[in-house]
Enzyme design. Structure first.
Site, short mmCIF file in Angstrom:
data_model
loop_
_atom_site.label_atom_id
_atom_site.label_comp_id
_atom_site.label_asym_id
_atom_site.label_seq_id
_atom_site.Cartn_x
_atom_site.Cartn_y
_atom_site.Cartn_z
N LYS A 44 0.84 -1.22 0.00
CA LYS A 44 0.00 0.00 0.00
C LYS A 44 0.86 1.26 0.00
O LYS A 44 0.35 2.37 -0.05
CB LYS A 44 -0.90 0.01 1.25
N LYS A 46 2.58 2.23 2.54
CA LYS A 46 2.48 2.81 3.89
C LYS A 46 3.58 2.24 4.77
O LYS A 46 3.78 1.05 4.82
CB LYS A 46 1.13 2.43 4.52
N1 C2G Z 1 -10.88 6.37 9.74
C1 C2G Z 1 -11.91 7.23 10.12
N2 C2G Z 1 -11.61 8.47 10.57
C2 C2G Z 1 -10.31 8.88 10.65
C3 C2G Z 1 -9.27 8.01 10.28
C4 C2G Z 1 -9.57 6.74 9.82
O1 C2G Z 1 -13.10 6.87 10.04
N3 C2G Z 1 -10.06 10.13 11.09
C5 C2G Z 1 -11.25 5.03 9.23
C6 C2G Z 1 -10.79 4.78 7.80
O2 C2G Z 1 -11.73 5.33 6.88
C7 C2G Z 1 -10.75 3.26 7.76
C8 C2G Z 1 -10.35 2.88 9.21
O3 C2G Z 1 -10.60 4.05 10.02
O4 C2G Z 1 -12.06 2.73 7.48
C9 C2G Z 1 -8.89 2.51 9.32
O5 C2G Z 1 -8.13 3.60 8.81
P1 C2G Z 1 -6.61 3.30 8.34
O6 C2G Z 1 -5.92 2.56 9.43
O7 C2G Z 1 -6.03 4.56 7.80
O8 C2G Z 1 -6.88 2.23 7.18
P2 C2G Z 1 -6.40 2.34 5.65
O9 C2G Z 1 -4.97 2.63 5.59
O10 C2G Z 1 -7.39 3.23 4.98
O11 C2G Z 1 -6.55 0.81 5.17
O12 C2G Z 1 -8.13 -2.64 2.39
C10 C2G Z 1 -8.48 -1.45 3.05
C11 C2G Z 1 -7.27 -0.86 3.73
O13 C2G Z 1 -6.62 -1.81 4.57
C12 C2G Z 1 -7.70 0.33 4.56
#
Ligand code: C2G
Length: 128
Positions: A44, A46
């Site tokens: 990803k 990341k």
């Molecule tokens: N999230 C949220 N509000 C934030 C930050 C994150 O609602 N201020 C939600 C994101 O939309 C996601 C979840 O928390 O649904 C996890 O966020 P991340 O850890 O950033 O996940 P991400 O990197 O988007 O990975 O296959 C899908 C990916 O693994 C998602």
């Protein structure tokens, strides 16, 4: 029993993650969370501060969460939905539309993100 699933990195666990998991659980009775492995995060693009086994242990300790599985690829979602008889797939709305193909298998819900918090913002504030 209504099963809900969501996917994420959950690095530097914060209130935005907690709100998402709380609201995801409210959509059913059993919440599965797939936490991305360090290897998948490299795919990803990341870099995580917290290693995957610690991110999984933290998510597992959240009272809204019933089961934690590793997320190792983009493609595993359909297999997970079938394997765990998932009724609802949930993601924050920064992903809106991106997983609509899963509507063939289950309900797809995008929840509004929590404003003013993100892992990137925490990292930036720590740097400054
Ligand atoms: N999230 C949220 N509000 C934030 C930050 C994150 O609602 N201020 C939600 C994101 O939309 C996601 C979840 O928390 O649904 C996890 O966020 P991340 O850890 O950033 O996940 P991400 O990197 O988007 O990975 O296959 C899908 C990916 O693994 C998602």
């Amino acid at each position: 029993m209504k099963t809900v699933i969501t996917y994420g990195t959950f690095d530097l666990f914060h209130i935005g993650h907690l709100n998402l998991l709380k609201r995801a659980k409210e959509l059913g009775d059993y919440l599965i969370v797939a936490v991305s492995s360090d290897a998948f995060n490299r795919v990803k693009g990341k870099i995580c501060c917290i290693p995957d086994y610690e991110r999984m242990e933290i998510v597992e300790a959240i009272k809204y969460v019933d089961k934690v599985i590793p997320e190792n690829s983009w493609e595993q979602k359909v297999d997970d939905i079938k394997k765990y008889n998932v009724d609802v797939f949930v993601m924050g709305d920064d992903w809106r539309g991106k997983f609509d193909d899963l509507k063939k298998y289950c309900e797809v819900v995008y929840l509004p993100r929590t404003e003013g918090i993100s892992t990137t913002q925490i990292k930036d504030e720590l740097k400054s």
